[in-house]
Motif scaffolding. Structure first.
Motif, mmCIF file in Angstrom:
data_model
loop_
_atom_site.group_PDB
_atom_site.id
_atom_site.type_symbol
_atom_site.label_atom_id
_atom_site.label_comp_id
_atom_site.label_asym_id
_atom_site.label_seq_id
_atom_site.Cartn_x
_atom_site.Cartn_y
_atom_site.Cartn_z
ATOM 1 N N ILE A 51 0.992 -1.082 0.061
ATOM 2 C CA ILE A 51 -0.089 -0.186 0.023
ATOM 3 C C ILE A 51 0.822 1.214 0.122
ATOM 4 O O ILE A 51 0.709 2.110 -0.672
ATOM 5 C CB ILE A 51 -0.978 0.095 1.222
ATOM 6 N N CYS A 52 1.809 1.204 0.670
ATOM 7 C CA CYS A 52 3.048 2.466 0.928
ATOM 8 C C CYS A 52 3.516 2.532 -0.607
ATOM 9 O O CYS A 52 3.841 3.624 -0.997
ATOM 10 C CB CYS A 52 4.139 2.017 1.951
ATOM 11 N N TYR A 242 -6.837 -1.571 7.380
ATOM 12 C CA TYR A 242 -5.686 -1.627 6.875
ATOM 13 C C TYR A 242 -4.517 -1.215 7.574
ATOM 14 O O TYR A 242 -3.516 -0.445 6.914
ATOM 15 C CB TYR A 242 -5.723 -1.206 5.502
ATOM 16 N N SER A 243 -4.843 -0.375 8.727
ATOM 17 C CA SER A 243 -3.828 0.320 9.583
ATOM 18 C C SER A 243 -3.564 1.355 8.766
ATOM 19 O O SER A 243 -2.313 1.632 8.624
ATOM 20 C CB SER A 243 -2.606 -0.701 9.967
ATOM 21 N N LEU A 282 -6.643 2.481 -3.177
ATOM 22 C CA LEU A 282 -6.896 1.621 -4.346
ATOM 23 C C LEU A 282 -6.046 0.312 -4.081
ATOM 24 O O LEU A 282 -6.526 -0.863 -4.360
ATOM 25 C CB LEU A 282 -6.592 2.111 -5.435
ATOM 26 N N ALA A 283 -4.770 0.555 -3.793
ATOM 27 C CA ALA A 283 -3.962 -0.847 -3.608
ATOM 28 C C ALA A 283 -4.510 -1.543 -2.535
ATOM 29 O O ALA A 283 -4.380 -2.804 -2.423
ATOM 30 C CB ALA A 283 -2.400 -0.426 -3.072
ATOM 31 N N GLY A 287 -5.486 -4.843 -3.742
ATOM 32 C CA GLY A 287 -4.223 -5.862 -3.508
ATOM 33 C C GLY A 287 -4.527 -7.110 -2.537
ATOM 34 O O GLY A 287 -5.802 -7.277 -2.153
ATOM 35 N N PRO A 288 -3.436 -7.890 -2.206
ATOM 36 C CA PRO A 288 -3.752 -8.975 -1.192
ATOM 37 C C PRO A 288 -4.267 -8.529 -0.003
ATOM 38 O O PRO A 288 -3.807 -7.578 0.704
ATOM 39 C CB PRO A 288 -2.279 -9.341 -1.097
#
Ligand code: GLU
Length: 400
Positions: A51-52, A242-243, A282-283, A287-288
Motif C-alpha cells: 500500500i505504501c 488496513y492500519s 486503491l492498492a 491488493g492482497p
C-alpha cells in the motif's frame, strides 16, 4: 481572551475526548514519561508495504493536482465492488463518495440529510463524535440506552419508543465503538424492519466490519431489504482495516442522489481527498488481503489477554468484546475510593488518577454516554497490555 467572539456552534462544541487523550499520552511520551496508551483507537501496525509502495508511485507519477471531488474513478469502482461484496447488493461507482476519513464521510452525510430540528436516534454508549457532529449539522441527538447485560445491543423496542414525528435518522455502529460489541444479526433485521415501517434513514458506520471475533457475525442493515438499501448510508474506510488512520480515506455507499449531495458538499468544503492517499486506498482494496486477517488475529489475542487481566482487578468488570478493538470495563465499584491520596468519584476522575499515578492513558466514559465505564483501546502491543494492566492492578490494589 473570553472567546465571546466565537460562534454558538464553536462555543457549544466539546472537543474530541479520544483525540485529546491520545494527544496527551503522546505528549507525555515525547517528554520521556513511560506512558502506556489505551486511549485513541488506532491500530499500531505499519500500513502494509504494497500500500505504501502504491502511494510512493503515485507521488513519483507527477500527478499532484486535484482529483475528481468524489474520488478517482478507479477507486470509486473498487469501493463499489467492496460494498457490493460485503452487503450482497449491487453498488455502482456513482453511489460512492470517497472523503478524507470516515469521520468526514459521517459529517458530510449529516449535512446532506438533516434540516434544523431533525432528531437523530443514537444508541448509547456511542462514539464521542456522533452527537457533536449531529449538533454541528443543526440536528438534535436523541439517545437510546442499551444495557450492559444485553451486551450493549440496542433494543428495537426502545428505538421505536424514541421515534417522534421529527425523527429522521438512526445512527448504527457495529462492531461498536466504545463497547466492542457486535450487534446480533436478528437485532439488525428488526431495526431494519422498524426503519422501513417508520420511514427512517440510517447512517450505518461499519468501519470495524473486518474485526469480528469468537464467531460473531457482522450484518449490515443495508442488506435487510430494498428499502433499507435505498435509505442507508453505509460508511467505511481504510483506517481500521488496513492500519491507515493517518492516510485519511473513508467513503460512503448510498443511493445515487444522496451520494451526489455529499459530493457537492465535499466539493465546496474540501475539494477532494489527497491523490497519494487515494492511490494507497486503491492498492489496499484491490491488493492482497492477507494482512487484514493477520491483524485481526492479533486483536483477537489481545482482547482475550485484556479480558483476563482486567477482570482479575478487584472492582473492575469487563464484558468480553466481540469486535473492533475496544473494551468498556465497568469501574463504578471504584467510585468513592481513594488512590494514592486522590478520590475518584467519576470515570473522568479515575482516568485522571490513572494517568497521573500509574501513567496509563484511557478515555473516560462520560463522553461516550457511559459514565460508569472507561473506554480502553487495545490496539496496543501485548507487552503494553500486560504492563498497563499491571500498573492498573497496582493502582487499584494500593487503594486507601
Ligand atoms: N475512532 C477512534 C477512537 O474512538 C479514533 C479517534 C477518533 O477520531 O475519535 O479512538
Amino acid at each position: 481572551m473570553s472567546g465571546g467572539f466565537l460562534s454558538r456552534r464553536a462555543l457549544a462544541l466539546a472537543p474530541s475526548s479520544t483525540l485529546a487523550m491520545g494527544a496527551r499520552a503522546k505528549q507525555l511520551q515525547a517528554e520521556g514519561r513511560s506512558v502506556i496508551s489505551f486511549s485513541v483507537g488506532e491500530p499500531g501496525f505499519p500500513t502494509p508495504s504494497h500500500i505504501c509502495e502504491a502511494a510512493k508511485c503515485a507521488i513519483d507519477s507527477g500527478r499532484h493536482g486535484y482529483t475528481p471531488t468524489g474520488g478517482t474513478p478507479d477507486l470509486r469502482e473498487a469501493v463499489a465492488k467492496s460494498l457490493s461484496q460485503k452487503i450482497g447488493a449491487p453498488y455502482k461507482a456513482s453511489q460512492t463518495i470517497v472523503s478524507p476519513g470516515g469521520k468526514y464521510s459521517i459529517y458530510l452525510t449529516l449535512l446532506a440529510l438533516l434540516n434544523p430540528g431533525d432528531e437523530v436516534i443514537i444508541p448509547a454508549p456511542y462514539w464521542v463524535s456522533y452527537p457533536e457532529m449531529v449538533r454541528l449539522a443543526d440536528g438534535i441527538p436523541v439517545f437510546v440506552e442499551s444495557r450492559e447485560e444485553d451486551g450493549f445491543a440496542v433494543s428495537p423496542e426502545a428505538v421505536e419508543k424514541a421515534i417522534t414525528p421529527k425523527t429522521k435518522l438512526v445512527i448504527l455502529n457495529s462492531p461498536t465503538n466504545p463497547s466492542g460489541q457486535v450487534t446480533p444479526p436478528a437485532v439488525i433485521e428488526a431495526l431494519g424492519r422498524l426503519m422501513e415501517k417508520r420511514e427512517l434513514w440510517c447512517l450505518s458506520d461499519e468501519i470495524y466490519d473486518c474485526l469480528v471475533f469468537g464467531g460473531a457475525i457482522h450484518r449490515s442493515i443495508a442488506s435487510v431489504s430494498d428499502y433499507c438499501l435505498d435509505r442507508t448510508v453505509v460508511v467505511n474506510g481504510c483506517s481500521k482495516t488496513y492500519s491507515m488512520t493517518g492516510w485519511r480515506i473513508g467513503w460512503i455507499g448510498a443511493n445515487a442522489a444522496m451520494a451526489k449531495a455529499v459530493d457537492s458538499i465535499q466539493s465546496q468544503t474540501c475539494s477532494a481527498p489527497a491523490f497519494a492517499s487515494q492511490a494507497a486506498a486503491l492498492a489496499a482494496l484491490t491488493g492482497p488481503q492477507d494482512s487484514v486477517a493477520i491483524m485481526a488475529a492479533r486483536f483477537d489475542q489481545r482482547r482475550v489477554l485484556l479480558h483476563r487481566l482486567l477482570n482479575a482487578i478487584p472492582g473492575v468488570s469487563m464484558a468480553m468484546p466481540s469486535g473492533a478493538f475496544y473494551a468498556l470495563p465497568n469501574v463504578s465499584r471504584l467510585f468513592g475510593r481513594e488512590f494514592g491520596g486522590r478520590r475518584a468519584n467519576t470515570s473522568l476522575e479515575f482516568c485522571e488518577i490513572a494517568l497521573e499515578k500509574a501513567h496509563v492513558a484511557m478515555v473516560s466514559g462520560e463522553g461516550f454516554g457511559a459514565p460508569d465505564h472507561i473506554r480502553i483501546s487495545y490496539a496496543a502491543s501485548e507487552k503494553d497490555i500486560e504492563e498497563g494492566c499491571g500498573r492498573l492492578a497496582g493502582l487499584v490494589g494500593g487503594m486507601d
